[in-house]
Design a protein around this motif. Sequence first.
Motif, mmCIF file in Angstrom:
data_model
loop_
_atom_site.group_PDB
_atom_site.id
_atom_site.type_symbol
_atom_site.label_atom_id
_atom_site.label_comp_id
_atom_site.label_asym_id
_atom_site.label_seq_id
_atom_site.Cartn_x
_atom_site.Cartn_y
_atom_site.Cartn_z
ATOM 1 N N ALA A 106 -15.669 2.916 -12.445
ATOM 2 C CA ALA A 106 -14.658 1.964 -11.995
ATOM 3 C C ALA A 106 -14.989 1.449 -10.596
ATOM 4 O O ALA A 106 -14.851 0.252 -10.312
ATOM 5 N N LEU A 107 -15.452 2.341 -9.728
ATOM 6 C CA LEU A 107 -15.821 1.920 -8.377
ATOM 7 C C LEU A 107 -17.040 1.000 -8.409
ATOM 8 O O LEU A 107 -17.105 0.015 -7.671
ATOM 9 N N ARG A 108 -17.988 1.321 -9.272
ATOM 10 C CA ARG A 108 -19.193 0.495 -9.348
ATOM 11 C C ARG A 108 -18.889 -0.896 -9.901
ATOM 12 O O ARG A 108 -19.369 -1.891 -9.375
ATOM 13 N N ASP A 109 -18.087 -0.950 -10.955
ATOM 14 C CA ASP A 109 -17.882 -2.218 -11.652
ATOM 15 C C ASP A 109 -16.662 -2.996 -11.169
ATOM 16 O O ASP A 109 -16.616 -4.228 -11.299
ATOM 17 N N PHE A 110 -15.672 -2.293 -10.601
ATOM 18 C CA PHE A 110 -14.416 -2.962 -10.242
ATOM 19 C C PHE A 110 -13.956 -2.586 -8.836
ATOM 20 O O PHE A 110 -12.773 -2.699 -8.507
ATOM 21 N N GLY A 111 -14.910 -2.164 -8.010
ATOM 22 C CA GLY A 111 -14.541 -1.726 -6.664
ATOM 23 C C GLY A 111 -13.925 -2.795 -5.800
ATOM 24 O O GLY A 111 -13.205 -2.498 -4.852
ATOM 25 N N SER A 112 -14.169 -4.060 -6.131
ATOM 26 C CA SER A 112 -13.608 -5.136 -5.312
ATOM 27 C C SER A 112 -12.159 -5.440 -5.654
ATOM 28 O O SER A 112 -11.483 -6.149 -4.896
ATOM 29 N N VAL A 113 -11.656 -4.904 -6.777
ATOM 30 C CA VAL A 113 -10.277 -5.207 -7.174
ATOM 31 C C VAL A 113 -9.408 -3.970 -7.299
ATOM 32 O O VAL A 113 -8.172 -4.070 -7.304
ATOM 33 N N TRP A 114 -10.013 -2.781 -7.417
ATOM 34 C CA TRP A 114 -9.231 -1.572 -7.661
ATOM 35 C C TRP A 114 -8.829 -0.913 -6.347
ATOM 36 O O TRP A 114 -9.672 -0.559 -5.527
ATOM 37 N N TYR A 115 -7.531 -0.746 -6.158
ATOM 38 C CA TYR A 115 -7.002 0.040 -5.041
ATOM 39 C C TYR A 115 -6.635 1.416 -5.597
ATOM 40 O O TYR A 115 -5.682 1.557 -6.368
ATOM 41 N N ARG A 116 -7.388 2.430 -5.216
ATOM 42 C CA ARG A 116 -7.197 3.765 -5.798
ATOM 43 C C ARG A 116 -5.956 4.470 -5.272
ATOM 44 O O ARG A 116 -5.457 5.398 -5.890
ATOM 45 N N TYR A 117 -5.482 4.060 -4.092
ATOM 46 C CA TYR A 117 -4.374 4.744 -3.442
ATOM 47 C C TYR A 117 -3.207 3.766 -3.282
ATOM 48 O O TYR A 117 -3.397 2.557 -3.261
ATOM 49 N N PRO A 118 -1.989 4.281 -3.152
ATOM 50 C CA PRO A 118 -0.825 3.387 -3.087
ATOM 51 C C PRO A 118 -0.889 2.411 -1.917
ATOM 52 O O PRO A 118 -1.184 2.796 -0.778
ATOM 53 N N VAL A 119 -0.636 1.157 -2.213
ATOM 54 C CA VAL A 119 -0.454 0.114 -1.205
ATOM 55 C C VAL A 119 0.739 -0.727 -1.644
ATOM 56 O O VAL A 119 1.141 -0.708 -2.803
ATOM 57 N N ARG A 120 1.283 -1.451 -0.711
ATOM 58 C CA ARG A 120 2.382 -2.347 -1.029
ATOM 59 C C ARG A 120 1.819 -3.716 -1.384
ATOM 60 O O ARG A 120 0.622 -3.975 -1.231
ATOM 61 N N SER A 121 2.686 -4.604 -1.833
ATOM 62 C CA SER A 121 2.253 -5.966 -2.139
ATOM 63 C C SER A 121 3.349 -6.931 -1.740
ATOM 64 O O SER A 121 4.518 -6.553 -1.576
ATOM 65 N N SER A 122 2.966 -8.186 -1.581
ATOM 66 C CA SER A 122 3.937 -9.224 -1.256
ATOM 67 C C SER A 122 3.451 -10.554 -1.808
ATOM 68 O O SER A 122 2.258 -10.859 -1.747
ATOM 69 N N SER A 123 4.393 -11.322 -2.337
ATOM 70 C CA SER A 123 4.076 -12.686 -2.787
ATOM 71 C C SER A 123 4.208 -13.682 -1.654
ATOM 72 O O SER A 123 3.900 -14.863 -1.826
ATOM 73 N N ASP A 124 4.665 -13.211 -0.486
ATOM 74 C CA ASP A 124 4.801 -14.065 0.699
ATOM 75 C C ASP A 124 3.521 -13.942 1.521
ATOM 76 O O ASP A 124 3.238 -12.872 2.067
ATOM 77 N N PRO A 125 2.739 -15.014 1.636
ATOM 78 C CA PRO A 125 1.484 -14.912 2.407
ATOM 79 C C PRO A 125 1.690 -14.447 3.842
ATOM 80 O O PRO A 125 0.796 -13.825 4.430
ATOM 81 N N ALA A 126 2.851 -14.745 4.412
ATOM 82 C CA ALA A 126 3.104 -14.327 5.788
ATOM 83 C C ALA A 126 3.255 -12.813 5.895
ATOM 84 O O ALA A 126 2.939 -12.224 6.934
ATOM 85 N N GLN A 127 3.750 -12.153 4.831
ATOM 86 C CA GLN A 127 3.995 -10.717 4.886
ATOM 87 C C GLN A 127 2.804 -9.894 4.418
ATOM 88 O O GLN A 127 2.706 -8.710 4.746
ATOM 89 N N SER A 128 1.929 -10.485 3.647
ATOM 90 C CA SER A 128 0.767 -9.726 3.184
ATOM 91 C C SER A 128 -0.204 -9.515 4.341
ATOM 92 O O SER A 128 -0.140 -10.190 5.361
#
Length: 321
Positions: A106-128
């Motif tokens: 997964a790290l080799r093939d999808f390392g650019s998109v996979w976050y292995r550990y919890p992170v938050r998200s936002s649909s507001d560009p100002a908050q991301s």
Amino acid sequence: MSIAHGSVAARLARLLPGEAVTLVAEVDRMADRFDRLSNQRPATCGAYALSYLLEPLGFARQGDLDLTDEDALAHLAAVAIEAYEVAPSEQVARRVAAGELSEADALRDFGSVWYRYPVRSSSDPAQSGTSPAGVARAIAVGSGGALATVPVPGRAADGRPQLTPDTWDALLDLVESHLAEWSIHAIFNYESDQLLKPESSEYQSGGLLRPDATDAIPRDDWGVGHFAGLAGMWRRPWGERWLVLFDTYKERGFDGYQPQPAELMRRALVREDGRGGGMLLVLPRDFVDAGLAAVAALGLEAGMWDNLSLDPDDWAWEPGR
């Protein structure tokens, strides 16, 4: 012009012949890490700056977390990723959990998109993105409290610019004079469009060496807030001070190494885009009190600024952290 090989001093000597750059401690170890990094992911710039800083300073792991990994640092810095990144990351996580993919694959093939550990998200560009408090949290937690930060905002609490030309020059004098003694490192959180455009055709060795480079090279038009670490600083033969940044987008500058005029960085930290900016001084805990006192002696307020990205929910900066 590529400067990808040799010590940082040798590289800068080729790029800026005749100019003597004062470099931060462990800069070649930082460069060894930095040169192997690909571009950061969209929202991780503040955290990503630590992926070439913490290990050279002696902090390679915190528990199960590898402090050279972008997603581990994003977790420690409480990064808010952009909303469109959530589904691809969750899809990879489900496949790993189901045994369809090993973690290594997964790290080799999808390392650019996979976050292995919890992170938050936002649909507001100002908050991301990453808040300065998040970067400070990652430094404090990642080092187990051995490192701490002195945040110097571009503007005071009342909104007035506190980094004036005079106080900024005095602050950089302080940093330069204690680079070795205090093992100071710095991370800038700034408005990109106040700086020189590092992708401009004029942004080449000859153009940078011109006495009028600050005025002759176009300003950036990237239109973002950004974080970048300090590699070194120097004065031009006529007295103008410049900085060298580590930029986590390698096409910006010379393999990511980016000379910029210090006065333009001052304006970039003060910012005119409605967000806060500033400089995080990273120090061993034993020197933090002296650093705070020295900053206060310059008439500067230490404290966090608001770049509009979400602050950590469980951690707040205070003197000594």
